[in-house]
Design an enzyme around this catalytic site. Structure first.
Site, PDB file in Angstrom:
ATOM      1  N   HIS A 136       1.298 -12.125  -2.216  1.00 28.27           N
ATOM      2  CA  HIS A 136       0.758 -12.965  -3.286  1.00 28.27           C
ATOM      3  C   HIS A 136       1.601 -12.805  -4.541  1.00 28.27           C
ATOM      4  O   HIS A 136       1.214 -13.262  -5.618  1.00 28.27           O
ATOM      5  CB  HIS A 136      -0.713 -12.611  -3.552  1.00 28.27           C
ATOM      6  CG  HIS A 136      -1.620 -13.054  -2.447  1.00 28.27           C
ATOM      7  ND1 HIS A 136      -1.807 -12.314  -1.296  1.00 28.27           N
ATOM      8  CD2 HIS A 136      -2.359 -14.181  -2.293  1.00 28.27           C
ATOM      9  CE1 HIS A 136      -2.642 -12.966  -0.495  1.00 28.27           C
ATOM     10  NE2 HIS A 136      -2.993 -14.101  -1.074  1.00 28.27           N
ATOM     11  N   ASP A 184       5.791  -3.860   1.188  1.00 33.31           N
ATOM     12  CA  ASP A 184       5.168  -3.028   0.166  1.00 33.31           C
ATOM     13  C   ASP A 184       6.293  -2.254  -0.499  1.00 33.31           C
ATOM     14  O   ASP A 184       7.155  -1.683   0.178  1.00 33.31           O
ATOM     15  CB  ASP A 184       4.117  -2.072   0.724  1.00 33.31           C
ATOM     16  CG  ASP A 184       3.217  -1.586  -0.405  1.00 33.31           C
ATOM     17  OD1 ASP A 184       2.449  -2.401  -0.945  1.00 33.31           O
ATOM     18  OD2 ASP A 184       3.312  -0.404  -0.787  1.00 33.31           O
ATOM     19  N   HIS A 213      16.757  -2.760  -2.495  1.00 37.66           N
ATOM     20  CA  HIS A 213      15.919  -2.099  -1.490  1.00 37.66           C
ATOM     21  C   HIS A 213      15.405  -3.100  -0.459  1.00 37.66           C
ATOM     22  O   HIS A 213      15.430  -2.861   0.734  1.00 37.66           O
ATOM     23  CB  HIS A 213      14.755  -1.392  -2.196  1.00 37.66           C
ATOM     24  CG  HIS A 213      14.025  -2.263  -3.185  1.00 37.66           C
ATOM     25  ND1 HIS A 213      14.679  -3.056  -4.102  1.00 37.66           N
ATOM     26  CD2 HIS A 213      12.697  -2.498  -3.388  1.00 37.66           C
ATOM     27  CE1 HIS A 213      13.789  -3.721  -4.814  1.00 37.66           C
ATOM     28  NE2 HIS A 213      12.595  -3.404  -4.407  1.00 37.66           N
TER      29      HIS A 213
HETATM   30  P1  ITT Z   1       1.784  -8.220  -2.586  1.00 39.43           P
HETATM   31  O1  ITT Z   1       1.050  -6.939  -2.259  1.00 39.43           O
HETATM   32  O2  ITT Z   1       0.916  -9.427  -2.525  1.00 39.43           O
HETATM   33  O3  ITT Z   1       3.040  -8.376  -1.790  1.00 39.43           O
HETATM   34  P2  ITT Z   1       2.258  -6.856  -5.081  1.00 39.43           P
HETATM   35  O4  ITT Z   1       2.968  -7.229  -6.348  1.00 39.43           O
HETATM   36  O5  ITT Z   1       0.868  -6.300  -5.218  1.00 39.43           O
HETATM   37  O6  ITT Z   1       2.273  -8.118  -4.134  1.00 39.43           O
HETATM   38  P3  ITT Z   1       3.146  -4.282  -4.114  1.00 39.43           P
HETATM   39  O7  ITT Z   1       1.778  -3.765  -3.932  1.00 39.43           O
HETATM   40  O8  ITT Z   1       4.147  -3.981  -3.050  1.00 39.43           O
HETATM   41  O9  ITT Z   1       3.159  -5.857  -4.280  1.00 39.43           O
HETATM   42  O10 ITT Z   1       3.677  -3.786  -5.515  1.00 39.43           O
HETATM   43  C1  ITT Z   1       5.009  -3.562  -5.746  1.00 39.43           C
HETATM   44  C2  ITT Z   1       5.305  -3.649  -7.206  1.00 39.43           C
HETATM   45  O11 ITT Z   1       6.543  -2.932  -7.439  1.00 39.43           O
HETATM   46  C3  ITT Z   1       5.557  -5.085  -7.614  1.00 39.43           C
HETATM   47  O12 ITT Z   1       4.428  -5.660  -8.192  1.00 39.43           O
HETATM   48  C4  ITT Z   1       6.719  -4.975  -8.568  1.00 39.43           C
HETATM   49  O13 ITT Z   1       6.293  -4.875  -9.863  1.00 39.43           O
HETATM   50  C5  ITT Z   1       7.415  -3.677  -8.201  1.00 39.43           C
HETATM   51  N1  ITT Z   1       8.617  -4.059  -7.456  1.00 39.43           N
HETATM   52  C6  ITT Z   1       8.775  -4.076  -6.120  1.00 39.43           C
HETATM   53  N2  ITT Z   1       9.967  -4.587  -5.797  1.00 39.43           N
HETATM   54  C7  ITT Z   1      10.561  -4.908  -6.951  1.00 39.43           C
HETATM   55  C8  ITT Z   1      11.780  -5.496  -7.266  1.00 39.43           C
HETATM   56  O14 ITT Z   1      12.625  -5.916  -6.343  1.00 39.43           O
HETATM   57  N3  ITT Z   1      12.073  -5.663  -8.562  1.00 39.43           N
HETATM   58  C9  ITT Z   1      11.210  -5.286  -9.519  1.00 39.43           C
HETATM   59  N4  ITT Z   1      10.028  -4.757  -9.307  1.00 39.43           N
HETATM   60  C10 ITT Z   1       9.696  -4.558  -8.017  1.00 39.43           C
END
Ligand code: ITT
Length: 211
Positions: free
Chosen positions: A14, A74, A195
């Site tokens: 999302h 995640d 990553h």
């Molecule tokens: P979904 O679970 O719906 O996929 P989410 O935003 O809640 O969305 P996560 O629980 O995996 O996803 O949270 C990961 C957070 O880490 C995300 O909201 C970003 O702020 C940060 N993050 C992950 N990958 C990133 C990236 O490539 N660049 C910057 N921030 C990142």
């Protein structure tokens, strides 16, 4: 036995920033991708204690609800001087309003409290755990990281989340200053730097065939 991804795939996120990246990563493989938002799927609670566990929760929930294979990420930022925080709580640190400026400011405040002024004390890595789940409970899972340091103030407005604060090792521009090709483009266009790109390369090796 690894299972190949064929036909339609749900992108079980999302997060609009992630959705763009996951679509771009899948584009060369000719997979028909439909998002969790387009299917109006619920967001499951992320009760796992690891990135991989939470990726699996999201992929399995979407696969069951949509009756299609589903692809989840995640991910998060782990700061060494903060014992790996925010880690699996990276999204939650931004609060319900998803305020990543506030989350980056909070990290900076904690780093300053610890006297982490020089790059060697400001090391961090992003983690991406990817999971593809099928409705019959088969899963394929991979994980990868990219190492770097945190800059202050944040730089650039590209990408999402913590991108403006993250300077990947060996580079002079933050993820927030990079184009999407530079951040997560795969060879021959990019270096597969992020990553998520690195984890996706591992997933492609076991589950995808180039078109
Ligand atoms: P979904 O679970 O719906 O996929 P989410 O935003 O809640 O969305 P996560 O629980 O995996 O996803 O949270 C990961 C957070 O880490 C995300 O909201 C970003 O702020 C940060 N993050 C992950 N990958 C990133 C990236 O490539 N660049 C910057 N921030 C990142």
């Amino acid at each position: 036995m690894h299972r190949r991804i064929t036909g339609k795939l749900v992108i079980a996120t999302h997060n609009p920033g992630k959705l763009v990246e996951m679509r771009e990563l899948l584009a060369p493989y000719g997979i028909e991708a439909v998002s969790a938002g387009e299917l109006d799927l619920d967001e499951p609670e992320e009760t796992g204690e690891t990135f991989q566990a939470n990726a699996r929760i999201k992929a399995v929930a979407a696969a069951k609800a949509a009756k299609l294979p589903a692809f989840a990420d995640d991910s998060g930022l782990a700061v060494d001087a903060l014992e790996g925080a925010p880690g699996i709580y990276s999204a939650r640190w931004a609060g319900p309003s998803k305020d990543f400026t506030a989350a980056m400011t909070q990290i900076e405040r904690l780093l300053q409290e610890r006297g982490a002024a020089t790059p060697d004390k400001r090391t961090a890595h992003f983690v991406s755990a990817l999971c593809v789940a099928w409705p019959d409970d088969h899963v394929e899972e991979v994980e990868a990281i990219v190492e770097g340091t945190l800059v202050w103030p944040p730089r650039g407005s590209a990408g999402f989340g913590y991108d403006p604060a993250f300077l990947p090792d060996g580079h002079t521009r933050t993820f927030g200053e990079m184009t999407s090709i530079e951040k997560h483009g795969l060879p021959p266009l990019g270096l597969g730097l992020s990553h998520r790109a690195r984890a996706f390369v591992k997933l492609a090796e076991i589950c995808l065939e180039p078109r």
